[in-house]
Design a protein around this motif. Sequence first.
Motif, mmCIF file in Angstrom:
data_model
loop_
_atom_site.group_PDB
_atom_site.id
_atom_site.type_symbol
_atom_site.label_atom_id
_atom_site.label_comp_id
_atom_site.label_asym_id
_atom_site.label_seq_id
_atom_site.Cartn_x
_atom_site.Cartn_y
_atom_site.Cartn_z
ATOM 1 N N PRO A 269 0.836 -1.211 0.000
ATOM 2 C CA PRO A 269 0.000 0.000 0.000
ATOM 3 C C PRO A 269 0.871 1.261 0.000
ATOM 4 C CG PRO A 269 -0.657 -1.500 1.756
ATOM 5 C CD PRO A 269 0.598 -2.046 1.169
ATOM 6 N N TYR A 270 0.286 2.339 -0.483
ATOM 7 C CA TYR A 270 0.974 3.633 -0.512
ATOM 8 C C TYR A 270 1.294 4.039 0.928
ATOM 9 C CZ TYR A 270 1.615 8.513 -1.961
ATOM 10 O OH TYR A 270 2.117 9.751 -2.207
ATOM 11 N N ASP A 271 2.565 4.238 1.217
ATOM 12 C CA ASP A 271 2.996 4.433 2.605
ATOM 13 C C ASP A 271 3.330 5.897 2.868
ATOM 14 O OD1 ASP A 271 3.818 4.125 5.159
ATOM 15 O OD2 ASP A 271 5.400 2.669 4.747
ATOM 16 N N VAL A 272 2.533 6.547 3.717
ATOM 17 C CA VAL A 272 2.785 7.964 4.049
ATOM 18 C C VAL A 272 3.193 8.111 5.509
ATOM 19 C CG1 VAL A 272 1.247 8.919 2.282
ATOM 20 C CG2 VAL A 272 0.326 8.346 4.516
ATOM 21 N N SER B 35 6.354 10.502 6.230
ATOM 22 C CA SER B 35 6.109 11.933 6.017
ATOM 23 C C SER B 35 5.079 12.445 7.013
ATOM 24 C CB SER B 35 5.658 12.201 4.585
ATOM 25 O OG SER B 35 4.485 11.494 4.308
ATOM 26 N N HIS C 93 -0.168 4.490 11.062
ATOM 27 C CA HIS C 93 -1.435 4.816 10.417
ATOM 28 C C HIS C 93 -1.641 4.028 9.115
ATOM 29 C CE1 HIS C 93 -4.213 8.519 9.749
ATOM 30 N NE2 HIS C 93 -4.866 7.394 9.866
ATOM 31 N N GLN C 94 -2.766 3.345 9.015
ATOM 32 C CA GLN C 94 -3.108 2.597 7.798
ATOM 33 C C GLN C 94 -4.524 2.981 7.365
ATOM 34 O OE1 GLN C 94 -1.084 0.729 6.176
ATOM 35 N NE2 GLN C 94 0.521 0.243 7.652
ATOM 36 N N ASP D 5 -6.732 4.222 -2.057
ATOM 37 C CA ASP D 5 -5.692 4.266 -1.027
ATOM 38 C C ASP D 5 -4.792 5.487 -1.245
ATOM 39 O OD1 ASP D 5 -4.400 2.840 1.203
ATOM 40 O OD2 ASP D 5 -2.713 2.658 -0.177
ATOM 41 N N LYS E 274 -5.045 9.128 1.231
ATOM 42 C CA LYS E 274 -3.857 9.466 2.034
ATOM 43 C C LYS E 274 -3.317 10.845 1.660
ATOM 44 C CE LYS E 274 -2.581 4.757 3.169
ATOM 45 N NZ LYS E 274 -1.788 3.563 2.820
ATOM 46 N N GLN F 271 -3.280 14.216 4.088
ATOM 47 C CA GLN F 271 -2.052 15.001 4.326
ATOM 48 C C GLN F 271 -2.318 16.481 4.081
ATOM 49 O OE1 GLN F 271 0.873 13.362 5.447
ATOM 50 N NE2 GLN F 271 1.777 12.474 3.611
ATOM 51 N N PHE G 26 -9.299 7.040 5.601
ATOM 52 C CA PHE G 26 -8.035 7.386 6.257
ATOM 53 C C PHE G 26 -8.286 8.601 7.147
ATOM 54 C CE2 PHE G 26 -3.541 8.892 6.217
ATOM 55 C CZ PHE G 26 -2.921 7.705 6.557
#
Lengths: 161, 135
Positions: A40-43, A46, A154-155, B43, B47, B51, B106
């Motif tokens: 998954p896109y991992d933020v 940041s 956080h997911q 997804d 996210k 942000q 999210f």
Amino acid sequence: MILNRRAETGNQVMVFSFLFFLVIIAGSIALGLGLFFGEPYDVRQSEAQVLALQIKDCVLDHEVDWSRDDAFFTTCRFDRAVLEEDFLVKVHREFVIVGGTLGKVEEDVVRIGSNFESCDFVGKNEHFAQCAQTSFVKGGSGGEEFEVLVGSLHQARRKRV
Amino acid sequence: MNRKGVGGIMADQVIYLLLLAVFVALMWGFLRQQQSGAVVWEDYYVKEIAQAVNAAEPGDVLRLDVHTATEVAQKNHVPDLQQIFFFDQETQEVCGQFSLGDRTCFAYVNDVKVAWRIDLGARSGKNVLVLEVGV
């Protein structure tokens, strides 16, 4: 009434092998999709860095009444429930009392979560929290020293509509 | 010929077939969602939007290019493009739904309220998500 129950137990036990095969097939499909689409896109990294900087800005710009339990959240406009569910946050404060008794006071003014040791494993295991750290002094030399440590677990979540 | 117990065996077979049907239906739905790439895009978008909301101040208006999201949703026969994003003000979550089925959510840390709309073709024919951040 006479019931013929010969060999029924063997037949019933077969349901476990049937379910086992279903689980194997479902697992294989999920694994194949995971390999195809990747992680998954991992933020998290940041997000942890931004949050650490936001905490720093807030503490420097505002007078947070650390004696009040909710002052950090209301003053800095952070949602408590979200932080408690998905983040590790530690704000450590040190200052020197000048006056009758000279002494150094050290305290964690904010402590959300407990497994801060997982921040030491960054780079070794990607499933641990991704962390960011910053330190600063408020009020010039001799002022309060702060250390902020933020970890993100956080997911995204899938929800039924 | 001894046919006692045949009814029980038939019942077993029906249970197997039912289990198989449920399994195939679930896998079919799951694969259809994955095949369209909707889950991957959801997804990504939720996210990035979270942000942006985290960095916003009350009074800010954010305009985000969500053209690809609307294209994916259209490909997946989502009837109303205004509904592909949803902000849950209770749980502080932004959710995306680019296909018929589940949505991806999210949470954002910033304790603000968000009003949103999608302006179709607003900027050079691109679809834009407009967020108005308030307290």
